[in-house]
Design a protein around this motif. Structure first.
Motif, mmCIF file in Angstrom:
data_model
loop_
_atom_site.group_PDB
_atom_site.id
_atom_site.type_symbol
_atom_site.label_atom_id
_atom_site.label_comp_id
_atom_site.label_asym_id
_atom_site.label_seq_id
_atom_site.Cartn_x
_atom_site.Cartn_y
_atom_site.Cartn_z
ATOM 1 N N ILE A 19 0.839 -1.200 0.000
ATOM 2 C CA ILE A 19 0.000 0.000 0.000
ATOM 3 C C ILE A 19 0.873 1.248 0.000
ATOM 4 C CG2 ILE A 19 -1.667 1.337 1.349
ATOM 5 C CD1 ILE A 19 -2.826 -1.400 2.262
ATOM 6 N N THR A 20 1.922 1.244 0.799
ATOM 7 C CA THR A 20 2.845 2.373 0.826
ATOM 8 C C THR A 20 3.436 2.612 -0.554
ATOM 9 O OG1 THR A 20 3.390 1.922 3.122
ATOM 10 C CG2 THR A 20 4.950 3.276 1.883
ATOM 11 N N GLU A 21 3.869 1.545 -1.198
ATOM 12 C CA GLU A 21 4.443 1.660 -2.538
ATOM 13 C C GLU A 21 3.397 2.094 -3.562
ATOM 14 O OE1 GLU A 21 7.632 1.474 -3.474
ATOM 15 O OE2 GLU A 21 8.133 1.223 -1.358
ATOM 16 N N LEU A 22 2.139 1.687 -3.353
ATOM 17 C CA LEU A 22 1.067 2.066 -4.268
ATOM 18 C C LEU A 22 0.860 3.576 -4.264
ATOM 19 C CD1 LEU A 22 -1.142 1.004 -6.189
ATOM 20 C CD2 LEU A 22 -2.652 0.907 -4.207
ATOM 21 N N PHE A 23 0.949 4.191 -3.085
ATOM 22 C CA PHE A 23 0.817 5.644 -2.990
ATOM 23 C C PHE A 23 1.873 6.353 -3.841
ATOM 24 C CE2 PHE A 23 -1.697 5.095 0.942
ATOM 25 C CZ PHE A 23 -2.663 6.078 0.743
ATOM 26 N N LEU A 24 3.050 5.743 -3.957
ATOM 27 C CA LEU A 24 4.175 6.398 -4.624
ATOM 28 C C LEU A 24 4.354 6.012 -6.091
ATOM 29 C CD1 LEU A 24 6.730 5.888 -1.717
ATOM 30 C CD2 LEU A 24 5.370 7.933 -2.195
ATOM 31 N N SER A 25 3.682 4.953 -6.515
ATOM 32 C CA SER A 25 3.960 4.438 -7.857
ATOM 33 C C SER A 25 2.997 4.992 -8.902
ATOM 34 C CB SER A 25 3.905 2.909 -7.847
ATOM 35 O OG SER A 25 2.623 2.471 -7.458
ATOM 36 N N GLU A 26 3.441 4.888 -10.157
ATOM 37 C CA GLU A 26 2.660 5.338 -11.311
ATOM 38 C C GLU A 26 2.864 4.361 -12.461
ATOM 39 O OE1 GLU A 26 4.160 9.182 -12.282
ATOM 40 O OE2 GLU A 26 3.260 10.164 -10.543
ATOM 41 N N GLY A 27 1.936 4.360 -13.392
ATOM 42 C CA GLY A 27 2.073 3.580 -14.622
ATOM 43 C C GLY A 27 2.127 2.091 -14.402
ATOM 44 N N LYS A 28 3.108 1.452 -15.067
ATOM 45 C CA LYS A 28 3.242 0.001 -15.009
ATOM 46 C C LYS A 28 3.567 -0.480 -13.601
ATOM 47 C CE LYS A 28 4.526 -0.952 -19.754
ATOM 48 N NZ LYS A 28 5.527 -1.530 -20.661
ATOM 49 N N ALA A 29 4.343 0.279 -12.876
ATOM 50 C CA ALA A 29 4.697 -0.103 -11.509
ATOM 51 C C ALA A 29 3.448 -0.147 -10.631
ATOM 52 C CB ALA A 29 5.718 0.870 -10.926
ATOM 53 N N ARG A 30 2.536 0.792 -10.885
ATOM 54 C CA ARG A 30 1.286 0.829 -10.123
ATOM 55 C C ARG A 30 0.434 -0.404 -10.437
ATOM 56 N NH1 ARG A 30 -1.101 5.128 -7.414
ATOM 57 N NH2 ARG A 30 -3.334 4.937 -7.097
ATOM 58 N N GLU A 31 0.379 -0.805 -11.696
ATOM 59 C CA GLU A 31 -0.368 -2.001 -12.087
ATOM 60 C C GLU A 31 0.219 -3.249 -11.434
ATOM 61 O OE1 GLU A 31 -3.236 -2.301 -13.781
ATOM 62 O OE2 GLU A 31 -3.264 -0.113 -13.687
ATOM 63 N N ARG A 32 1.542 -3.343 -11.432
ATOM 64 C CA ARG A 32 2.222 -4.471 -10.796
ATOM 65 C C ARG A 32 1.897 -4.522 -9.310
ATOM 66 N NH1 ARG A 32 7.540 -3.266 -10.976
ATOM 67 N NH2 ARG A 32 7.234 -2.225 -12.945
ATOM 68 N N ARG A 33 1.913 -3.355 -8.671
ATOM 69 C CA ARG A 33 1.632 -3.271 -7.235
ATOM 70 C C ARG A 33 0.203 -3.705 -6.938
ATOM 71 N NH1 ARG A 33 5.518 -3.693 -3.901
ATOM 72 N NH2 ARG A 33 6.687 -2.415 -5.322
ATOM 73 N N TRP A 34 -0.739 -3.308 -7.821
ATOM 74 C CA TRP A 34 -2.125 -3.709 -7.637
ATOM 75 C C TRP A 34 -2.275 -5.230 -7.723
ATOM 76 C CZ3 TRP A 34 -6.085 -2.023 -5.262
ATOM 77 C CH2 TRP A 34 -6.336 -0.661 -5.149
ATOM 78 N N LYS A 35 -1.551 -5.855 -8.648
ATOM 79 C CA LYS A 35 -1.618 -7.318 -8.765
ATOM 80 C C LYS A 35 -1.169 -7.982 -7.471
ATOM 81 C CE LYS A 35 -1.047 -7.628 -13.747
ATOM 82 N NZ LYS A 35 -0.190 -8.060 -14.859
ATOM 83 N N LEU A 36 -0.108 -7.457 -6.869
ATOM 84 C CA LEU A 36 0.387 -8.007 -5.613
ATOM 85 C C LEU A 36 -0.617 -7.789 -4.477
ATOM 86 C CD1 LEU A 36 4.093 -6.825 -5.902
ATOM 87 C CD2 LEU A 36 3.235 -9.168 -6.158
ATOM 88 N N ILE A 37 -1.255 -6.631 -4.464
ATOM 89 C CA ILE A 37 -2.247 -6.326 -3.428
ATOM 90 C C ILE A 37 -3.458 -7.245 -3.574
ATOM 91 C CG2 ILE A 37 -3.921 -4.576 -2.691
ATOM 92 C CD1 ILE A 37 -1.692 -2.487 -3.194
ATOM 93 N N VAL A 38 -3.921 -7.430 -4.793
ATOM 94 C CA VAL A 38 -5.070 -8.311 -5.027
ATOM 95 C C VAL A 38 -4.741 -9.732 -4.587
ATOM 96 C CG1 VAL A 38 -6.479 -9.376 -6.841
ATOM 97 C CG2 VAL A 38 -6.120 -6.906 -6.833
ATOM 98 N N ALA A 39 -3.555 -10.215 -4.898
ATOM 99 C CA ALA A 39 -3.149 -11.559 -4.496
ATOM 100 C C ALA A 39 -3.128 -11.693 -2.970
ATOM 101 C CB ALA A 39 -1.781 -11.896 -5.071
ATOM 102 N N ALA A 40 -2.606 -10.681 -2.282
ATOM 103 C CA ALA A 40 -2.560 -10.717 -0.819
ATOM 104 C C ALA A 40 -3.966 -10.697 -0.235
ATOM 105 C CB ALA A 40 -1.747 -9.541 -0.290
ATOM 106 N N LEU A 41 -4.847 -9.880 -0.803
ATOM 107 C CA LEU A 41 -6.223 -9.805 -0.302
ATOM 108 C C LEU A 41 -6.957 -11.124 -0.516
ATOM 109 C CD1 LEU A 41 -7.220 -6.206 -1.446
ATOM 110 C CD2 LEU A 41 -6.679 -6.972 0.874
ATOM 111 N N GLU A 42 -6.701 -11.777 -1.634
ATOM 112 C CA GLU A 42 -7.320 -13.082 -1.886
ATOM 113 C C GLU A 42 -6.853 -14.109 -0.857
ATOM 114 O OE1 GLU A 42 -6.233 -13.754 -5.948
ATOM 115 O OE2 GLU A 42 -8.001 -12.689 -6.711
ATOM 116 N N LYS A 43 -5.568 -14.096 -0.529
ATOM 117 C CA LYS A 43 -5.041 -15.026 0.477
ATOM 118 C C LYS A 43 -5.610 -14.736 1.866
ATOM 119 C CE LYS A 43 -0.681 -16.026 -1.823
ATOM 120 N NZ LYS A 43 0.779 -15.860 -1.779
ATOM 121 N N LEU A 44 -5.950 -13.468 2.103
ATOM 122 C CA LEU A 44 -6.541 -13.084 3.387
ATOM 123 C C LEU A 44 -8.056 -13.288 3.399
ATOM 124 C CD1 LEU A 44 -4.454 -9.868 4.024
ATOM 125 C CD2 LEU A 44 -4.424 -11.944 5.424
#
Length: 87
Positions: free
Chosen positions: A31-56
Motif C-alpha cells: 500500500i505504501t508503494e502504491l501511494f508512490l507508484s505510477e504507470g506500469k509499476a502501479r499495475e504491478r503493485r495492484w496485482k500483488l495487493i489483489v493476491a494478498a487480499l485473496e489469500k486473506l
C-alpha cells in the motif's frame, strides 16, 4: 518429500502459524508503494495487493471495488480493519 529436522519443522510450522501476520505486513508495504507508484509499476503493485487480499479471504466483490476505484486510501482503511480483526 524430504525429511526435515526438528528445527526445520519448527520454522515451517511457525511460518504457517504466522502467515496472516506476514501477509498483513506485506500488504502494508504494498500500500505504501502504491501511494508512490505510477504507470506500469502501479499495475504491478495492484496485482500483488489483489493476491494478498485473496489469500486473506477478502470477498471478491470488495477486492474488485477497491481495484476499480484505484484509491490507496481505501485499501489502507481495509488494512486497518484487518489488523483490528487480528487482535
Amino acid at each position: 518429500m524430504p525429511e526435515f529436522s526438528k528445527h526445520q519443522q519448527k520454522i515451517i510450522r511457525n511460518y504457517y502459524d504466522n502467515q496472516d501476520t506476514i501477509l498483513l505486513q506485506k500488504l502494508g508495504e504494498h500500500i505504501t508503494e502504491l501511494f508512490l507508484s505510477e504507470g506500469k509499476a502501479r499495475e504491478r503493485r495492484w496485482k500483488l495487493i489483489v493476491a494478498a487480499l485473496e489469500k486473506l479471504k477478502v470477498p471478491p466483490s470488495r477486492i474488485e471495488h477497491l481495484r476499480k476505484t484505484d484509491n490507496p486510501a481505501l485499501v489502507a482503511t481495509l488494512l486497518e480493519e484487518l489488523l483490528a480483526k487480528q487482535k
